[in-house]
Design an enzyme around this catalytic site. Structure first.
Site, PDB file in Angstrom:
ATOM      1  N   ASP A   1     -56.318 -34.460  30.002  1.00  0.00           N
ATOM      2  CA  ASP A   1     -55.210 -33.999  30.846  1.00  0.00           C
ATOM      3  C   ASP A   1     -55.453 -34.469  32.286  1.00  0.00           C
ATOM      4  OD1 ASP A   1     -53.591 -32.336  32.532  1.00  0.00           O
ATOM      5  OD2 ASP A   1     -53.524 -30.811  30.962  1.00  0.00           O
TER       6      ASP A   1
ATOM      7  N   HIS B   1     -51.414 -33.717  29.006  1.00  0.00           N
ATOM      8  CA  HIS B   1     -50.677 -32.553  29.506  1.00  0.00           C
ATOM      9  C   HIS B   1     -49.266 -32.448  28.910  1.00  0.00           C
ATOM     10  CE1 HIS B   1     -50.630 -29.322  32.480  1.00  0.00           C
ATOM     11  NE2 HIS B   1     -49.430 -29.676  32.879  1.00  0.00           N
TER      12      HIS B   1
ATOM     13  N   SER C   1     -48.940 -24.805  31.391  1.00  0.00           N
ATOM     14  CA  SER C   1     -49.179 -25.225  32.772  1.00  0.00           C
ATOM     15  C   SER C   1     -48.785 -24.103  33.732  1.00  0.00           C
ATOM     16  CB  SER C   1     -48.430 -26.539  33.032  1.00  0.00           C
ATOM     17  OG  SER C   1     -48.906 -27.154  34.198  1.00  0.00           O
TER      18      SER C   1
END
Lengths: 276, 276
Positions: A221, A254, A145
């Site tokens: 995600d 995620h 991320s």
């Protein structure tokens, strides 16, 4: 530098150190996994950069990477995501300030005094690792991320410094998404030209080295369409002739469950490059 | 029964469910990992019992067991460690009350109304799993610390119900150590004869089934000498002719780093028994 955790893990040691960083003007922690091979040999190092809200603990407790690091004989170093301490500026919300350093060197107040995570990860931390642990000069970098953004940017800006780079669910175009616009506006100011220096999608056009980018991205995600948008980087790579492997993983989100499911493949990918 | 988490993991799904338990008179959660094979076949189930302070999250986020469950085609069910909710009695300290059910059926007040984790784990939870998931009737059980105690006691008290049992760092003789004395005194009262029904070291002498006990114990575990004392169970097994494999693992502590390092061997051990 003080060792604050020391735990046996897969025949090696999962340690955490605390040190005073001159770059960050702050006391920070980093984690280092030393596989069993580190008893007798100098090993390559994989740097792992974590995402928003994380510190040095998330990756080492949740990713399950130690097994693969032990299998391949790779040291993994995982720093915190921002400077820490009472004298360090912070903000409301999880996406600016502590836990959200975005791997840039801030130029704006009140951030510029401490928020220099780019410099820390590229220079001070590796120098510290290379002076204190049994490491070779072979380096790789990866992250998740915000940390995937950091890994891509740092690899693209430092040709020759890393043998390989990969990312999970990276913020590939921070200049074009809300997380990046908020953070870069605060840390770097309103001039969007200054943002390009930390934007993988902008940097890839002029990359001096064609280091292949390996990206895994879960297709469910929740941040995919609003914050991550890997197709922007893919298009930039295609335009620039830069090698990229973008894998959309069906059903994955995620979380660290996603990272854990594929970190073995990433460690193997880096191990191949590090030992080549 | 409501699914409250659903996350892709190693080709399968790491889910968390919440349900109203009649046994516990409480709403509780349990985790269930469904490996990819569960799409097409009925699979055996490994029940995992967690330790003090844990809920259903610790094992699924930190042990890295999903990889091995997917490799061997085993479903893993991990319940919470106590009843939950505002109407459930609690105590100061981490080692009594919520997060510390000790896998007994409490007979004393204020605990008896809700603290029936033995009954829940042995009867209600498996019935729920077997009614709602693609499982065979092959069951195994394992756990850590207080949960290792639970796994050993439950296997010893229920001959024929589990194909295999193992434990990490278990409390093997709760009647003889401070954690157990505090919890059993509160839940079961002052009559130490009643404690024997939940003490693996006491139970092994009369075990109706000689199910081999597999125990891994770190030799630098901070609780080894004061609370765990696996040699007490080993001596009782030797006296009773009950098969036991006690492995002291050098350098390992009481943490999930230890569990993660050896959970693969435990899942393989259970898979062999479950598929035999």
């Amino acid at each position: 530098m003080e060792r604050v955790e020391h735990r046996a893990s897969f025949g090696g040691w999962q340690d955490v150190y605390e040190h005073r960083s001159a770059t960050l003007d702050s006391t920070v922690r980093f984690a280092v996994y030393l596989p069993p091979q580190a008893e007798h040999a100098k090993l390559p190092v994989l740097y792992w950069l974590s995402g928003l809200t994380c510190n040095e603990q998330n990756f080492i407790t949740k990713a399950g990477a130690q097994r693969y690091a032990a299998e391949h004989g790779v040291i993994i170093v995982a720093p915190d995501t921002s400077p820490r301490g009472d004298d360090v500026a912070d903000a409301e919300g999880y996406d600016l300030g502590k836990g959200a350093g975005f791997y840039v060197d801030a130029t704006q107040q009140p951030w510029a005094a401490h928020y220099r995570m780019y410099d820390y990860v590229v220079h001070e931390l590796p120098a510290l690792i290379e002076a204190n642990f049994p490491v070779s000069d072979a380096r790789a970098i990866s992250g998740h991320s915000m940390g995937g953004h950091g890994a891509l940017v740092i690899a693209l800006k430092n040709p020759g410094r890393y043998r390989s780079v990969s990312a999970f669910s990276p913020i590939v175009a921070p200049s074009q998404v809300p997380w990046g616009e908020k953070a870069f506006g605060a840390y770097l100011g309103d001039d969007r030209n200054a943002w390009k220096a930390y934007d993988a999608t902008a940097l890839v056009a002029d990359a001096a080295e064609r280091l292949p980018l390996l990206i895994d991205q879960g297709d469910t995600d929740e941040f995919l369409d609003g914050q991550l948008r890997p197709q922007l980087l893919q298009a930039a790579c295609e335009a620039a002739g830069h090698p990229i492997t973008l894998r959309l993983q069906p059903g994955y989100d995620h979380s660290y469950y996603f990272i854990a499911s594929f970190i073995g493949e990433h460690v193997a990918h880096h191990a191949r490059a590090l030992k080549a």
